[in-house]
Design a protein around this motif. Structure first.
Motif, short mmCIF file in Angstrom:
data_model
loop_
_atom_site.label_atom_id
_atom_site.label_comp_id
_atom_site.label_asym_id
_atom_site.label_seq_id
_atom_site.Cartn_x
_atom_site.Cartn_y
_atom_site.Cartn_z
N MET A 162 3.95 -5.56 7.29
CA MET A 162 4.35 -4.81 8.37
C MET A 162 3.29 -3.83 8.38
SD MET A 162 8.34 -6.36 7.73
CE MET A 162 8.96 -6.31 9.59
N ARG A 163 2.72 -4.57 10.46
CA ARG A 163 2.82 -3.11 11.08
C ARG A 163 3.31 -2.16 10.19
NH1 ARG A 163 4.17 -5.85 15.35
NH2 ARG A 163 5.07 -3.72 15.54
N PRO A 164 2.56 -0.52 10.02
CA PRO A 164 4.03 0.52 9.88
C PRO A 164 5.06 1.02 10.16
CG PRO A 164 1.13 1.21 9.46
CD PRO A 164 1.26 0.03 10.89
N GLU A 165 4.85 1.02 12.04
CA GLU A 165 6.02 1.53 12.73
C GLU A 165 6.99 0.21 12.83
OE1 GLU A 165 2.79 -0.40 15.23
OE2 GLU A 165 2.08 1.64 13.66
N ALA A 166 6.81 -1.14 12.42
CA ALA A 166 7.83 -2.37 12.63
C ALA A 166 8.26 -1.95 10.95
CB ALA A 166 6.90 -3.49 12.66
N ALA A 167 7.50 -1.37 9.89
CA ALA A 167 8.22 -1.91 8.34
C ALA A 167 8.91 0.05 7.75
CB ALA A 167 7.19 -1.35 7.35
N ALA A 168 8.95 0.73 9.02
CA ALA A 168 9.36 2.11 8.85
C ALA A 168 10.69 1.82 9.67
CB ALA A 168 8.85 2.87 10.25
N GLU A 169 10.70 0.93 11.25
CA GLU A 169 12.44 0.82 11.50
C GLU A 169 12.92 -0.06 11.44
OE1 GLU A 169 11.51 -0.89 15.53
OE2 GLU A 169 10.96 0.64 16.12
N VAL A 170 12.27 -1.40 10.39
CA VAL A 170 13.20 -2.21 8.80
C VAL A 170 13.42 -1.25 7.54
CG1 VAL A 170 13.21 -4.32 7.26
CG2 VAL A 170 12.06 -4.08 9.89
N LEU A 171 13.00 -0.39 7.51
CA LEU A 171 13.17 0.21 6.14
C LEU A 171 14.41 1.84 7.47
CD1 LEU A 171 10.21 1.80 4.67
CD2 LEU A 171 12.15 0.26 3.82
N ALA A 172 14.33 2.11 7.87
CA ALA A 172 15.63 3.06 8.79
C ALA A 172 16.27 2.43 8.76
CB ALA A 172 14.78 3.62 9.99
N GLY A 173 17.06 1.05 8.85
CA GLY A 173 18.01 0.19 9.26
C GLY A 173 18.71 -0.26 7.74
N LEU A 174 17.66 -0.48 6.62
CA LEU A 174 18.25 -0.96 5.01
C LEU A 174 19.32 0.57 4.45
CD1 LEU A 174 14.93 -2.12 3.66
CD2 LEU A 174 17.00 -3.24 3.99
N THR A 175 20.25 0.37 3.71
CA THR A 175 21.09 1.38 3.18
C THR A 175 19.76 2.55 2.44
OG1 THR A 175 21.64 -0.22 1.07
CG2 THR A 175 22.61 -0.34 2.54
N PRO A 176 20.24 3.64 1.66
CA PRO A 176 19.04 4.53 1.11
C PRO A 176 18.80 3.50 -0.55
CG PRO A 176 21.18 5.23 1.89
CD PRO A 176 21.19 4.21 2.52
N GLU A 177 19.97 2.68 -1.14
CA GLU A 177 19.27 2.46 -2.73
C GLU A 177 18.26 1.65 -2.19
OE1 GLU A 177 23.09 2.27 -0.92
OE2 GLU A 177 22.90 4.95 -2.44
N VAL A 178 18.82 0.15 -1.13
CA VAL A 178 18.02 -1.00 -1.16
C VAL A 178 16.39 0.12 -0.72
CG1 VAL A 178 17.42 -2.91 0.32
CG2 VAL A 178 19.49 -2.09 -0.73
N ALA A 179 16.69 0.73 0.20
CA ALA A 179 15.35 1.83 1.10
C ALA A 179 14.68 2.11 -0.23
CB ALA A 179 15.58 2.50 2.56
N TYR A 180 14.93 2.64 -1.73
CA TYR A 180 14.45 3.20 -2.26
C TYR A 180 13.98 1.94 -3.48
CZ TYR A 180 13.97 5.89 -6.83
OH TYR A 180 13.60 6.55 -7.70
N SER A 181 14.42 1.08 -3.84
CA SER A 181 14.43 0.89 -4.49
C SER A 181 12.69 -0.26 -3.95
CB SER A 181 15.46 -1.23 -5.25
OG SER A 181 15.63 -1.41 -3.81
N ILE A 182 13.12 -0.60 -2.60
CA ILE A 182 11.96 -1.66 -1.84
C ILE A 182 10.62 -0.59 -2.26
CG2 ILE A 182 10.47 -2.24 -0.11
CD1 ILE A 182 13.83 -3.39 0.07
N SER A 183 10.82 1.06 -1.65
CA SER A 183 9.66 1.57 -1.71
C SER A 183 9.16 1.80 -3.27
CB SER A 183 10.42 2.82 -1.51
OG SER A 183 11.04 2.70 0.41
N VAL A 184 10.34 1.71 -4.20
CA VAL A 184 9.48 1.87 -5.16
C VAL A 184 8.09 1.13 -6.02
CG1 VAL A 184 10.01 2.30 -7.36
CG2 VAL A 184 11.19 3.50 -6.22
N VAL A 185 9.08 -0.50 -5.50
CA VAL A 185 8.18 -1.73 -5.67
C VAL A 185 6.94 -1.26 -5.25
CG1 VAL A 185 8.27 -4.56 -5.49
CG2 VAL A 185 9.52 -2.90 -6.28
#
Length: 193
Positions: free
Chosen positions: A159-182
């Motif tokens: 995804m474009r960085p702006e769209a990916a950032a908005e999706v990550l912001a809407g995730l719970t911190p645990e899920v956002a962290y696990s996706i970021s690690v991958v």
């Protein structure tokens, strides 16, 4: 008279006598040789040819001849076997070449199929990524919460960085962290330049 220093001419009749003497000596030598040849011929045993039928070889020679014939037959058999094997190898080589050609053809077909499938899969993933980018970030975040982190990371990385950032912001911190690690660990094993 002849002058001094020049040879004197032969007297007539002397040359003829010399020639007659040479003939006598030659005749004597021929006759003497004839007698020697006769004496030698008497001493040599009789070699007259007798008609006793076909010539039969001596027993040793017959055994050697039989051994040569046997060896010749063995060599002929070996040559025939080698020729047969050579023909079989030639046929096998032709068949192997045909099989290799068929395999190369099948491999080329498989590459085309895989290429088409990869392109179709890539097109599908690109389309789905575009759909997620166009969704409201809050709705996309709910979908990404339900996805496995590896699967979600694949879409977020495209995804474009702006769209990916908005999706990550809407995730719970645990899920956002696990996706970021991958996402961060995807190229960790790649060699550094």
């Amino acid at each position: 008279m002849a002058a001094r220093g020049t040879p004197s001419p032969l007297r007539p009749g002397r040359g003829v006598l010399f020639l007659i003497a040479v003939f006598f000596v030659t005749s004597g030598l021929v006759r003497m040789g004839d007698g020697v040849a006769f004496a030698v011929a008497k001493e040599i045993p009789d070699f007259s040819v007798r008609d006793s039928g076909p010539c039969t070889p001596a027993p040793d020679l017959a055994a050697a001849l039989e051994a040569v014939r046997k060896r010749d037959a063995e060599l002929d058999a070996q040559a025939a076997a080698l020729e047969k094997r050579s023909r079989a190898l030639d046929l096998a080589e032709v068949e192997l070449s045909r099989q290799i050609a068929l395999l190369n053809e099948a491999q080329a077909d498989l590459r085309r199929v895989v290429s088409v499938a990869e392109k179709a899969a890539e097109d599908d993933v690109s389309r789905l990524t575009a759909v997620y980018e166009k969704m409201k970030p809050k709705d996309a975040a709910r979908l990404f919460e339900a996805m496995a982190p590896d699967f979600a990371a694949g879409f977020l990385a495209r995804m474009r960085p702006e769209a990916a950032a908005e999706v990550l912001a809407g995730l719970t911190p645990e899920v956002a962290y696990s996706i970021s690690v991958v996402v961060a660990g995807r190229n960790a094993a790649a060699p550094a330049r």
